[in-house]
Design a protein around this motif. Structure first.
Motif, PDB file in Angstrom:
ATOM      1  N   ASN A  12      -7.696  -0.348  -4.857  1.00  0.00           N
ATOM      2  CA  ASN A  12      -6.968  -1.568  -4.522  1.00  0.00           C
ATOM      3  C   ASN A  12      -7.979  -2.661  -4.172  1.00  0.00           C
ATOM      4  OD1 ASN A  12      -5.382  -3.575  -3.465  1.00  0.00           O
ATOM      5  ND2 ASN A  12      -4.043  -2.186  -2.339  1.00  0.00           N
ATOM      6  N   THR A  71       2.302  -1.560  -5.943  1.00  0.00           N
ATOM      7  CA  THR A  71       1.098  -1.387  -5.122  1.00  0.00           C
ATOM      8  C   THR A  71      -0.127  -1.527  -6.007  1.00  0.00           C
ATOM      9  OG1 THR A  71       2.320   0.124  -3.695  1.00  0.00           O
ATOM     10  CG2 THR A  71      -0.074   0.194  -3.549  1.00  0.00           C
ATOM     11  N   ASN A 115      -7.582  -5.828  -3.611  1.00  0.00           N
ATOM     12  CA  ASN A 115      -7.039  -7.015  -2.963  1.00  0.00           C
ATOM     13  C   ASN A 115      -7.780  -7.172  -1.634  1.00  0.00           C
ATOM     14  OD1 ASN A 115      -4.496  -7.691  -0.830  1.00  0.00           O
ATOM     15  ND2 ASN A 115      -4.968  -9.111  -2.450  1.00  0.00           N
ATOM     16  N   LEU A 116      -8.857  -7.988  -1.643  1.00  0.00           N
ATOM     17  CA  LEU A 116      -9.756  -8.048  -0.490  1.00  0.00           C
ATOM     18  C   LEU A 116      -9.598  -9.367   0.249  1.00  0.00           C
ATOM     19  CD1 LEU A 116     -12.917  -6.558  -2.213  1.00  0.00           C
ATOM     20  CD2 LEU A 116     -11.069  -5.364  -1.073  1.00  0.00           C
ATOM     21  N   VAL A 117     -10.042  -9.368   1.497  1.00  0.00           N
ATOM     22  CA  VAL A 117     -10.006 -10.574   2.329  1.00  0.00           C
ATOM     23  C   VAL A 117     -11.333 -10.632   3.087  1.00  0.00           C
ATOM     24  CG1 VAL A 117      -7.502 -10.591   2.623  1.00  0.00           C
ATOM     25  CG2 VAL A 117      -8.898  -9.306   4.216  1.00  0.00           C
ATOM     26  N   THR A 118     -11.544 -11.728   3.810  1.00  0.00           N
ATOM     27  CA  THR A 118     -12.678 -11.740   4.731  1.00  0.00           C
ATOM     28  C   THR A 118     -12.111 -11.823   6.135  1.00  0.00           C
ATOM     29  OG1 THR A 118     -12.794 -14.127   4.513  1.00  0.00           O
ATOM     30  CG2 THR A 118     -14.330 -12.846   3.186  1.00  0.00           C
ATOM     31  N   ASP A 119     -12.831 -11.273   7.102  1.00  0.00           N
ATOM     32  CA  ASP A 119     -12.363 -11.394   8.476  1.00  0.00           C
ATOM     33  C   ASP A 119     -13.013 -12.627   9.109  1.00  0.00           C
ATOM     34  OD1 ASP A 119     -14.911 -10.687   9.153  1.00  0.00           O
ATOM     35  OD2 ASP A 119     -14.407  -8.713   9.960  1.00  0.00           O
ATOM     36  N   ALA A 120     -12.788 -12.814  10.413  1.00  0.00           N
ATOM     37  CA  ALA A 120     -13.266 -14.036  11.078  1.00  0.00           C
ATOM     38  C   ALA A 120     -14.789 -14.110  11.085  1.00  0.00           C
ATOM     39  CB  ALA A 120     -12.734 -14.080  12.505  1.00  0.00           C
ATOM     40  N   ALA A 151      -7.244  -5.362   2.919  1.00  0.00           N
ATOM     41  CA  ALA A 151      -6.138  -6.047   3.598  1.00  0.00           C
ATOM     42  C   ALA A 151      -5.878  -5.444   4.978  1.00  0.00           C
ATOM     43  CB  ALA A 151      -4.883  -5.983   2.740  1.00  0.00           C
ATOM     44  N   ASP A 152      -6.307  -4.186   5.190  1.00  0.00           N
ATOM     45  CA  ASP A 152      -6.151  -3.542   6.494  1.00  0.00           C
ATOM     46  C   ASP A 152      -7.301  -3.845   7.440  1.00  0.00           C
ATOM     47  OD1 ASP A 152      -3.788  -2.304   6.215  1.00  0.00           O
ATOM     48  OD2 ASP A 152      -4.599  -0.378   5.549  1.00  0.00           O
ATOM     49  N   GLN A 174       0.862  -1.186   0.000  1.00  0.00           N
ATOM     50  CA  GLN A 174       0.000   0.000   0.000  1.00  0.00           C
ATOM     51  C   GLN A 174       0.895   1.231   0.000  1.00  0.00           C
ATOM     52  OE1 GLN A 174      -2.520  -0.251   3.424  1.00  0.00           O
ATOM     53  NE2 GLN A 174      -4.055  -1.435   2.339  1.00  0.00           N
ATOM     54  N   ASP A 175       0.302   2.371  -0.411  1.00  0.00           N
ATOM     55  CA  ASP A 175       1.101   3.598  -0.355  1.00  0.00           C
ATOM     56  C   ASP A 175       1.136   4.125   1.085  1.00  0.00           C
ATOM     57  OD1 ASP A 175      -1.566   4.154  -0.581  1.00  0.00           O
ATOM     58  OD2 ASP A 175      -1.367   5.744  -2.050  1.00  0.00           O
ATOM     59  N   LEU A 176       2.236   4.796   1.421  1.00  0.00           N
ATOM     60  CA  LEU A 176       2.395   5.352   2.773  1.00  0.00           C
ATOM     61  C   LEU A 176       1.669   6.694   2.875  1.00  0.00           C
ATOM     62  CD1 LEU A 176       6.120   4.879   3.821  1.00  0.00           C
ATOM     63  CD2 LEU A 176       4.135   4.208   5.111  1.00  0.00           C
ATOM     64  N   GLY A 236      -2.917   7.625   2.005  1.00  0.00           N
ATOM     65  CA  GLY A 236      -2.033   6.481   2.219  1.00  0.00           C
ATOM     66  C   GLY A 236      -2.875   5.241   2.440  1.00  0.00           C
ATOM     67  N   ASN A 237      -2.227   4.091   2.617  1.00  0.00           N
ATOM     68  CA  ASN A 237      -2.911   2.809   2.794  1.00  0.00           C
ATOM     69  C   ASN A 237      -3.909   2.541   1.669  1.00  0.00           C
ATOM     70  OD1 ASN A 237      -1.538   2.862   5.193  1.00  0.00           O
ATOM     71  ND2 ASN A 237      -3.314   3.475   6.392  1.00  0.00           N
ATOM     72  N   SER A 238      -3.608   3.033   0.475  1.00  0.00           N
ATOM     73  CA  SER A 238      -4.462   2.851  -0.703  1.00  0.00           C
ATOM     74  C   SER A 238      -5.838   3.489  -0.553  1.00  0.00           C
ATOM     75  CB  SER A 238      -4.633   1.368  -1.045  1.00  0.00           C
ATOM     76  OG  SER A 238      -3.392   0.822  -1.408  1.00  0.00           O
TER      77      SER A 238
END
Lengths: 262, 243
Positions: free
Chosen positions: B108, B31, B110-115, B122-123, A42-44, B174-176
């Protein structure tokens, strides 16, 4: 004023991690049940020198702002849970899970771990164990006087004992699945441990919804693609090079700035 | 003291900032969904506001500054990942993300699933559908080209895709993540969702390398002019006139 140097350094560090991960994937190309890892970036943070939408005069606004980014950061090494290829081994104790499931293994400390590697052997008591000697859970013991072992696609383990013609059921393999398998923690030796992110294991017999069925006589190979890793390696190396050029350029600019006064 | 030295200083500073922007583009070459930033310079005329400034004064008081960096919104190349939760957006749409700081947008995918099986980045920030958070049950996830989400064949929700009149004015956090910065998101029409693909960064390393050389040579040229003013003209005048 040294932003460009640190920004480019973050890019080089990211590419180093990328190469580390590619090396790990390639090193495990022959590891049964291994799942490819991929680093996600990811970008900062950004320094905002001027925000878009702020007033340029009393009646007009800047349509575009001025934000200077500070580089990149790795955010996750993700496991790609696609099915690997099958290799025939002719051993009935080798199994592939065709689906999302994991075998349950009792580690020597008593804790349950999970694996995709269906490479099992018998110990001296006749129980199914991993190549490290850890027991499969639920425990399955094969009588020593058997003349043939069969494992069905639903996990039923049956043997034909000497002097008999009818197979006899000696155990039932149960497998587990996770809501979010990407959240599992890798602990080496092909084993995974559940985490808060993966959720608790959902166990059942093979063939139940989502778990997948068993295929005996085969092992699942690693799902790493050599070609893909090679391409990633080239991309990563070139990106590393580009970032190192930024460092050199920034360095030359600073050296020129220092040379203004001689 | 002549004003040329300050004009040159503003030029040196602007070129350094342009290199900072370029360094960030190159650092984010891997990225997913990253959009290149383009630096634009503008001339700042310090004499225009001064009463009674002559055309000559206006000309010599023009300073170059880095004024803005626009987002290059062109689509990056798609790379096949075969992961069900990797989404690439083709078109001008953005995913809608719920964060503790409010609603944000991202390219972005790029995905996930949580519990709890909630679709998130991703964050761990939930990705919103038209009905709010998207809970995926067990089963294979299929996402159609128009963003309809099906789990084990049953429709769950539709991705909330947003578009903006002026994507360049989105604030980068930041963080996409991009913050709408006062703009109202509109439903994205014509954005195609490709499941199992990742959109790579749209930074072109060749163009960036050429741009880097250009920045360095500009910097060098300005540095030479400062050198000339300071070491040749000023030094000589002081040495010779004082004799």
């Amino acid at each position: 004023m040294l932003r460009a140097l640190y920004t480019a350094a973050s890019g080089m560090e990211a590419q180093q991690l990328n190469i580390d991960t590619i090396a790990h994937n390639l090193a495990n190309i022959n590891t049964s049940g291994f799942k490819q890892r991929k680093v996600q970036f990811q970008d900062l943070l950004y320094q905002s020198e001027r925000n878009a939408g702020t007033s340029s005069t009393a009646s007009t606004e800047y349509p575009v702002g001025l934000q200077v980014g500070l580089g990149t950061k790795p955010v996750a090494t993700q496991m790609i849970f696609t099915q690997g290829d099958y290799a025939a081994t002719k051993s009935p104790l080798d199994m592939v899970i065709e689906g999302q499931g994991f075998f349950q293994i009792v580690q020597s400390n008593g804790q349950i771990a999970y694996t995709r590697s269906g490479n099992f052997h018998l110990n001296r008591e006749g129980s199914l164990v991993t190549p490290d000697g850890d027991l499969l859970d639920p425990q399955i013991t094969i009588p020593s006087d058997n003349i043939g072992i069969t494992i069905g696609s639903d996990g039923t383990v049956s043997v034909i004992q000497a002097g008999q013609t009818q197979p006899q059921k000696v155990g039932q393999i149960e497998i587990a699945m996770f809501q979010n398998p990407a959240g599992l923690q890798s602990v080496g030796k092909n084993l995974f441990l559940p985490t808060l992110a993966s959720g608790d294991a959902i166990t059942g017999t093979p063939g139940e919804e989502g778990l997948g069925t068993l295929l005996s006589g085969y092992v699942e190979q690693s799902n790493v693609s050599v070609v893909e890793e090679m391409v990633n390696m080239i991309v990563s190396q070139r990106a590393y090079e580009a970032n190192s050029k930024v460092i050199r350029t920034a360095d030359e600019m600073f050296s020129q700035a220092n040379n203004i006064v001689r | 003291m002549h004003s040329g030295i300050y004009t040159a200083y503003s030029g040196l500073k602007a070129q350094m900032e342009a290199l900072d922007v370029l360094a960030n583009n190159l650092a984010n070459i891997n990225t997913a969904g990253f959009k290149e930033q383009k630096a634009f310079f503008s001339a700042l005329n310090l004499a225009l506001d001064a009463p009674g400034a002559t055309p000559l004064e206006e000309a010599i008081n023009t300073h170059a500054v880095l004024a803005e960096n626009a987002l290059n919104a062109s689509n990056g190349p798609l790379v096949e990942t075969q992961r069900d939760l990797d989404l690439a957006l083709v078109g001008n749409g953005f995913l809608t993300i719920e964060t503790p700081g409010g609603v944000r947008h991202s390219r972005n995918g790029n995905l996930v699933t949580d519990a709890r099986s909630v679709l998130c980045t991703a964050d761990g920030h939930p990705v919103l559908g038209e009905g709010g958070r998207i809970v995926l049950g067990p089963g294979r996830v299929e996402i159609s080209q128009d963003g309809e989400i099906l789990v084990a064949g049953t429709r769950v929700d539709r991705l909330k895709l947003a578009s903006f009149d002026n994507p360049s004015a989105l604030l980068r956090e930041g963080n996409s993540l991009l913050s709408p910065n006062g703009q109202l998101p509109k439903p994205a029409s014509g954005t195609v969702v490709r499941q199992g693909y990742q959109e790579q960064s749209n930074v072109n390393p060749v163009l960036a390398t050429v741009r880097m050389l250009e920045i360095m040579r500009h910097f060098e040229a300005i540095q030479k002019s400062v050198h000339l003013m300071y070491n040749e003209m000023d030094a000589k005048s002081i040495e010779k006139l004082g004799r």
